[in-house]
Design an enzyme around this catalytic site. Structure first.
Site, PDB file in Angstrom:
ATOM      1  N   CYS A  88       0.870  -1.178   0.000  1.00  0.00           N
ATOM      2  CA  CYS A  88       0.000   0.000   0.000  1.00  0.00           C
ATOM      3  C   CYS A  88       0.902   1.222   0.000  1.00  0.00           C
ATOM      4  CB  CYS A  88      -0.944  -0.021   1.202  1.00  0.00           C
ATOM      5  SG  CYS A  88      -0.084  -0.142   2.780  1.00  0.00           S
TER       6      CYS A  88
ATOM      7  N   HIS B  54      27.963  20.460  -4.659  1.00  0.00           N
ATOM      8  CA  HIS B  54      27.935  21.268  -5.885  1.00  0.00           C
ATOM      9  C   HIS B  54      28.694  22.561  -5.600  1.00  0.00           C
ATOM     10  CE1 HIS B  54      26.329  23.739  -9.172  1.00  0.00           C
ATOM     11  NE2 HIS B  54      25.889  22.627  -9.734  1.00  0.00           N
TER      12      HIS B  54
END
Length: 628
Positions: free
Chosen positions: A26, A540
């Protein structure tokens, strides 16, 4: 730990492939049917990273994972393809009651078919909103096309159920779809709609009753169940030379008349009477019915039994065109999110505030497990407040006729589905649910279920001391507010929890111990995967520095390398980057933030040194899981 690794661990710890009979899932749970539940090692499974808990309910062995359950499910299917929901079958266990088998079957059949139903329900809500506010004419060509898109999956729901039923009962899905086509045959539907013909005679003596089976649930499920036995018997007993021709032929001749004569009408009456019986109880006392449904839902969610109510919601919609039970569920969901929000304002600990706030956001979006397991089960005031607040909101909403026009996941995003002629009742119920939960949780926390800072520290300790994980700073510099990063991808944290550091030098070190997962070709960005907890981190350097094409960057590692925290992995010329008018901000992103209960980042600006603690990862811990 990656999804593939976790899947392999789970398979082994539930007793291996030979012990697994079927698997479904589920929104938050893997639902196994095991041949022998005693072979599953509960403690080892609970100790796995990213596992929230284990429980046995309704003959199922459930492993609670959270929002990433679908990825883990797919990884298990890659290991054991035959377990796909497309051919899973829940076995008749010796100790499993008839009621449990029925609930398991309905859950396994309904869950795969819900995606178009939820999508259509949301679209119906938005179309209702657009026409009510007179944004567009209901007779326009655009609205006609969108209405078709919103209605198709409901009208032809038996086709969706035919496919998932065929998969569940392991029979030919095309034959099953043919049975759905018979139930929805235009001549029969037209006769049922007109009401002039109530039956037709088969072979001159067998009366076939006429019903409108569009949107029905049980008729097609029962029919496919019957088909599975006939089709399998014929395949096993007919000579192989003729089985391809005569198995489908004889199946149609036998199944279709029996289906139309008794199986489909029986399913129609059962579903119709169940919906009407439920409505009688609600009509007897909407306030009481709503209070019971709204108050008990947190308990049902904890045990995983709330999925059994999905059939009732769908059947209400099939019979009446709306569901009052769906509105009650919505009120309870809002109450659970509001209880977590109340804890955010009550406690003083910054860590618990972040945990509560994260759980609040996911709760309002319809995923209540983080709120339940991360907050409510540890603060009794919040749990009781959610139950009482949900009962109040659902009771008031039910008394004022709140209802949903389609099947959707209860969340703030699905509000348009609840906007209809009883909108006022829905809105008042939702407001009562939120406000009463906040007030009750606050009062309880200060009186009979008092929350003090010792409890908060103990709770925080139970969440953080066991397996919490620190990400170190990769560079010397100054942490500044993420929202000030001059790039919306990072400032809005679209890739995950993000921290920005204005560097003081050009030396980048590994913030974690783990493997280099990615080195961008222009060398300005590196991805890492930690040995512990499977944390995915991206570093980054600079904004738009990709345009430098690697100039001024020297990468000291390559993909696949294993690095230790503090090891230098990159160096760059800070002054040259500034001279070329580029922002040199070092950005660190936890790209799989959703895998954890909370990702705690600095809340204000501060100087930081390379190797200093920067981010704390709080996983779903054993103490949280076992609280239920």
């Amino acid at each position: 730990m990656s999804e593939d690794s976790l899947a392999r661990e789970i398979i082994e710890l539930v007793g291996g492939q030979s012990n697994i009979q079927s698997l479904t899932h589920c929104v938050t749970r893997l639902r196994f049917n095991l041949k022998d539940d005693s072979k599953a090692d509960d403690k080892k499974i609970e100790s796995l990273e990213n596992i929230m808990g284990v429980q046995q309910r309704g003959g199922q062995y459930q492993i609670i994972i959270g929002p990433k359950v679908n990825q883990v499910y797919k990884s298990i299917i890659k290991e054991i393809p035959i377990l796909s929901e497309n051919n899973s079958k829940i076995s008749n266990k010796k100790k499993e009651s008839l009621v449990n088998r029925m609930i398991n079957a309905l859950s396994a059949i309904l869950v795969p078919s819900l995606s178009p139903i939820i999508g259509g329900g949301m679209l119906k809500g938005f179309l209702y909103l657009a026409t009510t506010l007179k944004w567009t004419s209901p007779n326009s060509g655009t609205m006609q096309v969108l209405n078709i898109a919103a209605d198709a999956m409901f009208y032809f729901f038996p086709f969706l159920l035919a496919v998932s039923s065929a998969h569940f009962y392991r029979t030919n899905e095309y034959m099953a779809a043919t049975l759905a086509g018979v139930l929805l045959y235009p001549t029969l539907i037209a006769a049922a709609t007109a009401g002039k013909v109530t039956q037709i005679m088969f072979l001159g003596f067998l009366p076939i009753p006429i019903f409108n089976y569009s949107q029905s649930v049980l008729p097609i499920i029962l029919s496919v169940w019957f088909l599975s036995y006939i089709y399998r018997y014929l395949e096993d007993h007919l000579p192989s030379m003729i089985t391809v021709i005569f198995t489908p032929l004889i199946s149609l001749i036998v199944v279709v008349p029996i289906m139309l004569f008794c199986i489909a009408p029986l399913g129609f009456y059962i579903g119709d009477y169940v919906a009407k019986g439920l409505q009688i109880l609600i009509d007897f006392s909407p306030l009481l019915a709503g209070a019971i449904a709204g108050g008990l839902r947190p308990i049902l969610v904890l045990t995983g039994m709330h999925h059994a109510l999905r059939t009732l919601t769908i059947q209400q919609i099939s019979t009446y065109g709306y569901s009052t039970l769906a509105a009650m569920n919505f009120m309870s969901t809002m109450a659970q999110a509001s209880a977590a929000l109340a804890i955010y304002f009550i406690v003083k600990s910054k860590k618990m505030k972040q945990i509560s706030l994260s759980a609040t956001i996911s709760g309002f979006l319809g995923i209540t497990e983080p709120a339940l397991y991360g907050v409510l089960v540890k603060y009794r005031a919040a749990f009781v407040g959610a139950c009482i607040g949900g009962a109040c909101g659902a009771g008031v909403g039910a008394a004022m006729g709140a209802k949903a026009m389609a099947m959707v996941m209860p969340s703030v995003l699905s509000v348009p589905v609840f906007l209809n002629d009883k909108t006022l009742g829905f809105l008042i119920g939702a407001i009562v649910s939120v406000i009463s939960t906040l007030i009750i949780t606050y009062l309880l926390s200060k009186t009979v279920l008092k929350i003090d800072e010792v409890q908060t520290k103990n709770t925080e300790s139970s969440v953080t001391n066991l397996n919490s994980f620190e990400i170190k700073s990769p560079v010397n510099g100054d942490v500044y507010l993420t929202e000030d990063i001059p790039d919306e991808t990072f400032s809005k944290e679209l890739m995950g929890k993000t921290v920005a550091i204005m560097p003081k030098d050009g030396k980048i070190v590994a913030p974690i111990t783990g493997k280099i997962k990615m080195v961008f070709k222009t060398k300005h960005s590196i991805g890492l995967f930690s040995d512990d907890l499977g944390v995915e981190v991206m570093i980054h350097v600079g904004v738009d520095t990709v345009n430098l094409n690697g100039q001024y960057f020297d990468c000291l590692v390559k993909e696949g390398d294993h690095v230790k925290v503090g090891q230098q992995i990159l160096k760059f010329d800070l002054n040259k980057i500034k001279e070329n008018k580029y922002d040199p901000t070092v950005i660190l992103v936890v790209t799989n933030s959703d895998d954890y209960l909370s990702v705690l980042t600095p809340s204000d600006s501060k100087p930081i040194k390379s190797g200093d603690p920067l981010i704390e990862i709080i996983p779903y811990q054993d103490s949280v899981r076992r609280a239920n």
